[in-house]
Design a protein around this motif. Structure first.
Motif, PDB file in Angstrom:
ATOM      1  N   ASP A  41      42.178  53.275  51.690  1.00 45.88           N
ATOM      2  CA  ASP A  41      42.437  54.371  49.936  1.00 45.88           C
ATOM      3  C   ASP A  41      43.792  54.234  49.357  1.00 45.88           C
ATOM      4  O   ASP A  41      44.594  53.691  48.687  1.00 45.88           O
ATOM      5  N   GLY A  42      44.937  54.279  50.638  1.00 46.44           N
ATOM      6  CA  GLY A  42      46.101  54.643  50.495  1.00 46.44           C
ATOM      7  C   GLY A  42      46.584  53.491  50.602  1.00 46.44           C
ATOM      8  O   GLY A  42      47.618  53.277  49.319  1.00 46.44           O
ATOM      9  N   ARG A  43      46.388  52.259  51.313  1.00 49.92           N
ATOM     10  CA  ARG A  43      47.118  51.302  51.421  1.00 49.92           C
ATOM     11  C   ARG A  43      46.644  50.487  49.651  1.00 49.92           C
ATOM     12  O   ARG A  43      47.956  49.727  49.503  1.00 49.92           O
ATOM     13  N   VAL A  44      45.501  50.544  49.272  1.00 51.75           N
ATOM     14  CA  VAL A  44      45.568  49.948  48.360  1.00 51.75           C
ATOM     15  C   VAL A  44      45.997  50.090  46.958  1.00 51.75           C
ATOM     16  O   VAL A  44      46.676  49.667  46.352  1.00 51.75           O
ATOM     17  N   ALA A  45      46.202  52.041  47.019  1.00 58.37           N
ATOM     18  CA  ALA A  45      47.335  52.792  46.095  1.00 58.37           C
ATOM     19  C   ALA A  45      47.929  51.857  45.947  1.00 58.37           C
ATOM     20  O   ALA A  45      49.315  52.032  44.850  1.00 58.37           O
ATOM     21  N   VAL A  46      48.856  52.055  47.147  1.00 59.11           N
ATOM     22  CA  VAL A  46      50.001  51.376  47.133  1.00 59.11           C
ATOM     23  C   VAL A  46      50.936  50.381  46.574  1.00 59.11           C
ATOM     24  O   VAL A  46      51.362  50.424  46.052  1.00 59.11           O
ATOM     25  N   SER A  47      49.982  49.473  46.645  1.00 59.65           N
ATOM     26  CA  SER A  47      49.956  48.203  46.122  1.00 59.65           C
ATOM     27  C   SER A  47      49.714  47.823  44.835  1.00 59.65           C
ATOM     28  O   SER A  47      50.052  46.618  44.659  1.00 59.65           O
ATOM     29  N   GLY A  48      49.444  48.539  44.491  1.00 60.66           N
ATOM     30  CA  GLY A  48      49.412  48.790  42.568  1.00 60.66           C
ATOM     31  C   GLY A  48      48.462  48.600  42.067  1.00 60.66           C
ATOM     32  O   GLY A  48      47.693  48.392  41.707  1.00 60.66           O
ATOM     33  N   VAL A  49      47.382  48.661  43.187  1.00 59.78           N
ATOM     34  CA  VAL A  49      45.444  48.489  42.374  1.00 59.78           C
ATOM     35  C   VAL A  49      44.854  49.849  42.710  1.00 59.78           C
ATOM     36  O   VAL A  49      44.786  50.419  43.427  1.00 59.78           O
ATOM     37  N   ASN A  50      44.049  50.213  41.104  1.00 60.56           N
ATOM     38  CA  ASN A  50      43.331  51.059  42.070  1.00 60.56           C
ATOM     39  C   ASN A  50      42.020  50.860  42.230  1.00 60.56           C
ATOM     40  O   ASN A  50      41.944  50.143  42.966  1.00 60.56           O
ATOM     41  N   PRO A  51      42.523  51.910  43.350  1.00 64.82           N
ATOM     42  CA  PRO A  51      41.020  51.620  44.651  1.00 64.82           C
ATOM     43  C   PRO A  51      39.608  52.322  44.592  1.00 64.82           C
ATOM     44  O   PRO A  51      38.405  51.650  45.466  1.00 64.82           O
ATOM     45  N   TYR A  52      39.360  52.434  42.847  1.00 57.85           N
ATOM     46  CA  TYR A  52      38.305  52.172  42.625  1.00 57.85           C
ATOM     47  C   TYR A  52      37.731  51.325  41.978  1.00 57.85           C
ATOM     48  O   TYR A  52      36.528  50.844  41.866  1.00 57.85           O
ATOM     49  N   SER A  53      38.279  50.246  42.345  1.00 59.51           N
ATOM     50  CA  SER A  53      38.183  48.625  41.467  1.00 59.51           C
ATOM     51  C   SER A  53      37.693  47.782  41.691  1.00 59.51           C
ATOM     52  O   SER A  53      37.005  47.120  40.841  1.00 59.51           O
ATOM     53  N   SER A  54      37.140  47.993  43.465  1.00 62.70           N
ATOM     54  CA  SER A  54      36.929  46.810  44.674  1.00 62.70           C
ATOM     55  C   SER A  54      36.253  47.823  45.506  1.00 62.70           C
ATOM     56  O   SER A  54      36.875  48.232  46.206  1.00 62.70           O
ATOM     57  N   ALA A  55      35.568  47.236  46.193  1.00 65.41           N
ATOM     58  CA  ALA A  55      34.886  47.324  47.590  1.00 65.41           C
ATOM     59  C   ALA A  55      35.922  46.787  48.886  1.00 65.41           C
ATOM     60  O   ALA A  55      36.531  46.133  47.987  1.00 65.41           O
ATOM     61  N   PRO A  56      36.612  47.684  49.620  1.00 61.70           N
ATOM     62  CA  PRO A  56      36.960  46.721  50.380  1.00 61.70           C
ATOM     63  C   PRO A  56      36.514  45.311  51.609  1.00 61.70           C
ATOM     64  O   PRO A  56      37.772  44.768  51.897  1.00 61.70           O
ATOM     65  N   SER A  57      35.844  45.558  51.176  1.00 59.86           N
ATOM     66  CA  SER A  57      34.873  43.877  51.697  1.00 59.86           C
ATOM     67  C   SER A  57      35.729  42.724  50.948  1.00 59.86           C
ATOM     68  O   SER A  57      34.940  41.522  50.981  1.00 59.86           O
ATOM     69  N   ASP A  58      35.450  43.412  49.536  1.00 60.20           N
ATOM     70  CA  ASP A  58      35.925  42.077  48.466  1.00 60.20           C
ATOM     71  C   ASP A  58      37.964  41.648  49.000  1.00 60.20           C
ATOM     72  O   ASP A  58      37.805  40.685  48.058  1.00 60.20           O
ATOM     73  N   ALA A  59      38.027  41.947  49.535  1.00 61.50           N
ATOM     74  CA  ALA A  59      39.781  42.183  49.892  1.00 61.50           C
ATOM     75  C   ALA A  59      39.721  40.726  50.625  1.00 61.50           C
ATOM     76  O   ALA A  59      38.860  40.586  51.267  1.00 61.50           O
ATOM     77  N   PRO A  60      40.683  40.063  50.835  1.00 66.46           N
ATOM     78  CA  PRO A  60      40.917  38.495  50.920  1.00 66.46           C
ATOM     79  C   PRO A  60      40.700  38.672  53.164  1.00 66.46           C
ATOM     80  O   PRO A  60      41.734  39.893  53.194  1.00 66.46           O
TER      81      PRO A  60
END
Length: 386
Positions: A41-60
């Motif tokens: 969640d911290g990594r997603v937020a640091v990248s500028g993306v809302n951590p609530y917007s998707s599940a980890p499994s959606d990541a490439p």
């Protein structure tokens, strides 16, 4: 006569706590993988993306770190409140390493020990600093509940000192980290002198951080967690078994079918029918019992130290899912209340790890985790503060 723990100064207690916890500073968690969800969640937020917007499994696959497979339930979006996500962001933004997260938690944990000591209960503070349950769950497994505990205890001790605005804001922060401190809101409002102002300050502290998510996804995984998960809950297990045996959901469907046309409830039929099954009905009954039990505790009017510990215990016992670390905030609350039975309830909770090995351990786990504290409650002799 039993030998009592020595009375030590607060700096010595804090030093002991630090030494015990630094043994796990660089250790990989083995009992729980929640910390990897925090890290993601911290990594997603640091990248500028809302951590609530998707599940980890959606990541490439190309963006997944080496520890990605340790994220629990990657198919579900995060369940953590906004202030928890902010804490994860600060951690990863500063340095993406588990050691820094443990140092952050260490500061919160030392704050908890200092707060206990500040009430005059030096032996209780030392017991907390040395408690294996706190060290393992809070520092080795590195659970967020360490920060929740510190904020919640600050709210209680501030109220005891009649610093009510500070208490209300701290309570709002605790809820913003994890929703379980909602259990004690009614008791702290009751104990405050200006209840309206206290309640408004709590609401403001909870809802202001939510403003940035208006029109955006917010904790989408929390509903799935609340509706699907269950673990180590004797009340939930027993009640669900009774619901299934007596086919209560089936009887409710029949009753609703009879009344929906005369009462013109057809517009709600699909929604109601979809929730009339044993698991959901069980959760609904436990929720109603929690509301009724909370009202009873408020009307009972016990001293706030005791009432807060009892209110938190009520929420835990009526929860479908009771992981050991959920009881981390209960331990200092029980120590401040002088409740040895509730100290046992928190301290024995790691026995439930046996359930990960085999469900056949359930009778033994329930006997130890809940039977022993209940017996202690029956024959309770509260210990006195220092």
């Amino acid at each position: 006569m039993a030998r009592r723990l020595p009375v030590l100064s607060s700096p010595v207690i804090l030093l002991v706590g630090i030494l015990c916890r630094t043994l796990f500073l660089f250790a990989e968690p083995a009992l729980s993988t929640d910390v990897y969800r925090y890290r993601w969640d911290g990594r997603v937020a640091v990248s500028g993306v809302n951590p609530y917007s998707s599940a980890p499994s959606d990541a490439p696959a190309a963006s997944r770190p080496a520890w990605f497979n340790r994220i629990n339930h990657p198919e579900i979006p995060t369940i953590y409140p906004p202030l928890a996500e902010l804490l994860f962001f600060v951690w990863v933004r500063c340095w993406d390493g588990l050691a820094l997260w443990r140092i952050i938690l260490l500061l919160f944990d030392l704050g908890t020990a200092a707060l206990i000591a500040s009430t005059g209960q030096k032996r209780s503070a030392l017991a907390y600093a040395l408690c294996p349950f706190v060290i393992v769950e809070g520092f080795w497994s590195a659970h967020l509940e360490v920060a929740v505990t510190s904020a919640l205890l600050f709210a209680l001790t501030s109220l005891l000192r009649r610093r009510e605005v500070r208490s209300a804001i701290s309570l709002g922060i605790a809820i913003g980290l994890k929703i379980t401190p909602l259990a004690v809101v009614a008791e702290l409002v009751r104990a405050s002198r200006k209840r309206g102002r206290f309640a408004m300050a709590v609401l403001a502290s909870v809802f202001l951080p939510l403003a940035i998510f208006v029109g955006r996804p917010l904790m989408p995984g929390a509903g799935k967690f609340a509706a699907r998960w269950s673990f180590n809950s004797p009340l939930f297990s027993a009640l669900r078994w009774a619901m299934q045996r007596e086919d209560v959901a089936g009887h409710l469907k029949q009753w609703f079918t009879l009344v929906k046309d005369p009462l013109r409830l057809e517009f709600a039929a699909s929604l109601i029918y979809s929730h009339l099954y044993a698991d959901f009905v069980t959760r609904l009954i436990l929720g109603l019992l929690w509301i009724a039990g909370t009202a009873f505790l408020v009307l009972r009017g016990r001293p706030v130290r005791v009432a807060v510990a009892e209110a938190f215990t009520l929420l835990i016992l009526l929860s479908p899912t009771i992981h050991p670390w959920y009881l981390l905030p209960l331990l200092p609350l029980a120590l401040l209340a002088g409740r040895s039975d509730l100290v046992l309830l928190a301290g024995l909770s790691p026995v439930s790890y046996l359930l990960y090995q085999s469900p056949s351990f359930q009778p033994l786990v329930f006997l130890i985790c809940y039977g022993v504290p209940v017996m202690a409650m029956v024959f309770r002799r509260d210990f006195m503060p220092d």
